[in-house]
Design a protein around this motif. Structure first.
Motif, mmCIF file in Angstrom:
data_model
loop_
_atom_site.group_PDB
_atom_site.id
_atom_site.type_symbol
_atom_site.label_atom_id
_atom_site.label_comp_id
_atom_site.label_asym_id
_atom_site.label_seq_id
_atom_site.Cartn_x
_atom_site.Cartn_y
_atom_site.Cartn_z
ATOM 1 N N GLY A 34 12.029 5.352 -3.881
ATOM 2 C CA GLY A 34 11.208 4.469 -4.720
ATOM 3 C C GLY A 34 10.453 3.469 -3.856
ATOM 4 N N VAL A 35 9.192 3.223 -4.187
ATOM 5 C CA VAL A 35 8.355 2.304 -3.405
ATOM 6 C C VAL A 35 8.474 0.888 -3.964
ATOM 7 N N LEU A 36 8.739 -0.066 -3.083
ATOM 8 C CA LEU A 36 8.772 -1.475 -3.487
ATOM 9 C C LEU A 36 7.950 -2.278 -2.475
ATOM 10 N N ASP A 41 -1.480 -7.084 -1.401
ATOM 11 C CA ASP A 41 -2.677 -6.250 -1.307
ATOM 12 C C ASP A 41 -2.408 -4.746 -1.244
ATOM 13 N N SER A 42 -1.180 -4.297 -1.565
ATOM 14 C CA SER A 42 -0.949 -2.847 -1.576
ATOM 15 C C SER A 42 -1.847 -2.218 -2.625
ATOM 16 N N PHE A 43 -2.254 -0.970 -2.396
ATOM 17 C CA PHE A 43 -3.364 -0.455 -3.195
ATOM 18 C C PHE A 43 -3.006 -0.193 -4.651
ATOM 19 N N SER A 44 -1.724 0.031 -4.968
ATOM 20 C CA SER A 44 -1.447 0.275 -6.389
ATOM 21 C C SER A 44 -0.478 -0.724 -7.011
ATOM 22 N N GLY A 74 6.372 -4.802 3.609
ATOM 23 C CA GLY A 74 5.775 -6.136 3.640
ATOM 24 C C GLY A 74 4.398 -6.153 4.276
ATOM 25 N N GLU A 75 3.846 -4.950 4.518
ATOM 26 C CA GLU A 75 2.492 -4.889 5.088
ATOM 27 C C GLU A 75 1.808 -3.650 4.517
ATOM 28 N N SER A 76 0.660 -3.847 3.905
ATOM 29 C CA SER A 76 -0.053 -2.693 3.351
ATOM 30 C C SER A 76 -0.591 -1.828 4.483
ATOM 31 N N VAL A 109 13.030 0.355 5.253
ATOM 32 C CA VAL A 109 12.010 -0.682 5.450
ATOM 33 C C VAL A 109 10.779 -0.041 6.074
ATOM 34 N N ASP A 110 9.656 -0.222 5.387
ATOM 35 C CA ASP A 110 8.387 0.363 5.813
ATOM 36 C C ASP A 110 7.722 -0.627 6.759
ATOM 37 N N THR A 111 7.911 -0.418 8.056
ATOM 38 C CA THR A 111 7.340 -1.347 9.035
ATOM 39 C C THR A 111 6.981 -0.622 10.323
ATOM 40 N N ASP A 130 8.659 4.296 9.756
ATOM 41 C CA ASP A 130 7.631 3.851 10.704
ATOM 42 C C ASP A 130 6.408 4.762 10.591
ATOM 43 N N VAL A 131 5.349 4.249 9.970
ATOM 44 C CA VAL A 131 4.169 5.098 9.751
ATOM 45 C C VAL A 131 3.428 5.424 11.050
ATOM 46 N N THR A 132 3.802 4.794 12.152
ATOM 47 C CA THR A 132 3.175 5.156 13.433
ATOM 48 C C THR A 132 3.953 6.253 14.155
ATOM 49 N N ARG A 232 -0.033 8.086 -6.038
ATOM 50 C CA ARG A 232 -1.238 7.346 -6.480
ATOM 51 C C ARG A 232 -2.352 7.320 -5.438
ATOM 52 N N LYS A 233 -2.300 8.209 -4.454
ATOM 53 C CA LYS A 233 -3.295 8.134 -3.376
ATOM 54 C C LYS A 233 -4.648 8.667 -3.831
ATOM 55 N N ARG A 234 -5.654 8.331 -3.023
ATOM 56 C CA ARG A 234 -7.042 8.661 -3.345
ATOM 57 C C ARG A 234 -7.262 10.168 -3.509
ATOM 58 N N VAL A 267 10.631 12.649 -2.004
ATOM 59 C CA VAL A 267 9.251 12.261 -2.293
ATOM 60 C C VAL A 267 9.227 10.749 -2.473
ATOM 61 N N ARG A 268 8.183 10.130 -1.948
ATOM 62 C CA ARG A 268 8.053 8.662 -1.980
ATOM 63 C C ARG A 268 7.154 8.313 -3.158
ATOM 64 N N ALA A 269 7.721 7.589 -4.157
ATOM 65 C CA ALA A 269 6.995 7.434 -5.417
ATOM 66 C C ALA A 269 7.093 6.020 -5.990
ATOM 67 N N HIS A 270 5.983 5.578 -6.595
ATOM 68 C CA HIS A 270 5.995 4.309 -7.329
ATOM 69 C C HIS A 270 6.676 4.497 -8.688
ATOM 70 N N ALA A 271 6.310 5.559 -9.419
ATOM 71 C CA ALA A 271 6.885 5.814 -10.756
ATOM 72 C C ALA A 271 8.211 6.539 -10.558
HETATM 73 N N1 HH2 Z 1 2.368 5.854 2.253
HETATM 74 C C1 HH2 Z 1 2.147 4.526 2.145
HETATM 75 C C2 HH2 Z 1 2.984 3.621 2.818
HETATM 76 N N2 HH2 Z 1 4.028 4.047 3.546
HETATM 77 N N3 HH2 Z 1 5.347 5.799 4.375
HETATM 78 C C3 HH2 Z 1 5.603 7.100 4.485
HETATM 79 N N4 HH2 Z 1 6.646 7.532 5.207
HETATM 80 N N5 HH2 Z 1 4.820 8.040 3.866
HETATM 81 C C4 HH2 Z 1 3.739 7.692 3.125
HETATM 82 O O1 HH2 Z 1 3.046 8.602 2.598
HETATM 83 C C5 HH2 Z 1 3.438 6.302 2.985
HETATM 84 C C6 HH2 Z 1 4.280 5.372 3.643
HETATM 85 C C7 HH2 Z 1 0.997 4.029 1.333
HETATM 86 O O2 HH2 Z 1 1.371 3.736 0.032
HETATM 87 P P1 HH2 Z 1 1.814 2.304 -0.566
HETATM 88 O O3 HH2 Z 1 3.051 1.816 0.084
HETATM 89 O O4 HH2 Z 1 1.871 2.423 -2.028
HETATM 90 O O5 HH2 Z 1 0.597 1.342 -0.279
HETATM 91 P P2 HH2 Z 1 0.294 0.228 0.783
HETATM 92 O O6 HH2 Z 1 0.365 0.856 2.134
HETATM 93 O O7 HH2 Z 1 -1.075 -0.262 0.400
HETATM 94 O O8 HH2 Z 1 1.341 -0.853 0.661
#
Ligand code: HH2
Length: 290
Positions: A34-36, A41-44, A74-76, A109-111, A130-132, A232-234, A267-271
């Motif tokens: 679940g996404v929190l 400024d996160s897009f959704s 904590g960072e879009s 933690v998404d960082t 880690d998105v990088t 919810r992506k583009r 799957v990473r989901a808001h809903a």
């Molecule tokens: N997408 C987003 C952020 N983090 N992490 C992984 N592992 N995979 C993804 O597809 C992914 C991610 C973008 O979505 P969201 O968190 O809703 O938006 P924002 O980055 O604007 O906070």
């Protein structure tokens, strides 16, 4: 029943079983992260969970709906997003981690910042997203030292500029090779286990995203659990004409059910609740004993 997936942790975690290698969390079929987002400024969902009580309530709702883990950000990282300073990200994320640490759900933690990862793990987070893809060696060290698994994601470039005309000779081969190489580097550095994520929407055109979604069996057939995130992506706007991000959950579900059927572990989901329900129904359909 779906295939069994597992992550290993170097410390006790909710739902974990002690093994000789650490604590193992195993699940069958596709689970939900679940996404929190604790961001303005996160897009959704930007601005919706900035108050601690709102963030905790949303997390509890997702936990009660049956998600496997909650991803606190904590960072879009949306296309065009500006980076935020470490202190700002810490101020957003740490109170939420502290409040949720005893709630019996895995916390990711998404960082991209090792300082944030280290502090969050110290406060009770269990996994780093880690998105990088562990570009910073310090991130590998922090996670290995803490015994925390990592979600290794593929991103071309950085969020500010990544959607400016991305190019690949062979997007599937390049992304899969990157993920396997980063996984090896992470495991060699002592990270106990990894999730792999093709990073849909991160420096990719709609055609690149579709190619990666169609090629999922190649990735999910490998040794590591795979996470897919198109929530919810583009891409959904491109495919179905839905300009408003918050109205994209039906399209999200269609793509995430495809991912689940092709072996995604998460799957990473808001809903989150809608996803748990849909995945349970899909799993029941696939279960010959029912
Ligand atoms: N997408 C987003 C952020 N983090 N992490 C992984 N592992 N995979 C993804 O597809 C992914 C991610 C973008 O979505 P969201 O968190 O809703 O938006 P924002 O980055 O604007 O906070």
């Amino acid at each position: 029943m779906g295939r069994t997936h597992a992550l290993t942790f170097g410390f006790a975690v909710p739902g974990g079983e002690r093994t000789p290698d650490g604590w193992r969390v195993a699940w069958s079929g596709c689970a939900v992260m679940g996404v929190l987002n604790v961001t303005p400024d996160s897009f959704s969902d930007g601005g919706r969970h900035m108050r601690l009580e709102a963030a905790v309530a949303q997390a509890q709702t997702m936990r009660d709906a049956g998600v496997l883990m909650i991803d606190v950000g904590g960072e879009s990282t949306r296309p065009g997003a500006e980076p935020v300073p470490v202190e700002t990200e810490l101020d957003r994320v740490l109170p939420v981690i502290r409040a949720l640490a005893g709630e019996g759900v895995l916390l990711s933690v998404d960082t991209m910042k090792p300082e944030v990862a280290a502090a969050a793990l110290g406060e009770g987070a269990h996994l780093i997203n880690d998105v990088t893809g562990l570009r910073d060696p310090e991130m590998r060290r922090v996670c290995a030292e803490a015994g925390a698994p990592v979600c290794v994601m593929h991103m071309r470039g950085e969020p500010r500029t990544m959607q400016r005309d991305p190019h690949y000779d062979d997007v599937v081969a390049e992304v899969h090779t990157f993920l396997h190489e980063r996984a090896e580097v992470a495991l060699a550095a002592g990270v106990p286990s990894v999730l792999l994520d093709p990073g849909l929407g991160f420096g990719k055109t709609p055609a690149h995203n579709l190619a990666l979604l169609r090629a999922l069996p190649d990735l999910t057939g490998g040794p590591h659990p795979v996470l897919v995130g198109v929530s919810r992506k583009r891409l959904i706007d491109t495919l179905a004409g839905v300009p408003e991000a918050r109205e994209r959950d039906p399209g999200t579900l269609a793509l995430h059910l495809h991912a689940a059927r092709h072996g995604a572990a998460l799957v990473r989901a808001h809903a989150a609740g809608a996803h748990v329900q849909a995945l349970r129904v899909q799993a029941a359909l696939d279960d010959p004993t029912r």
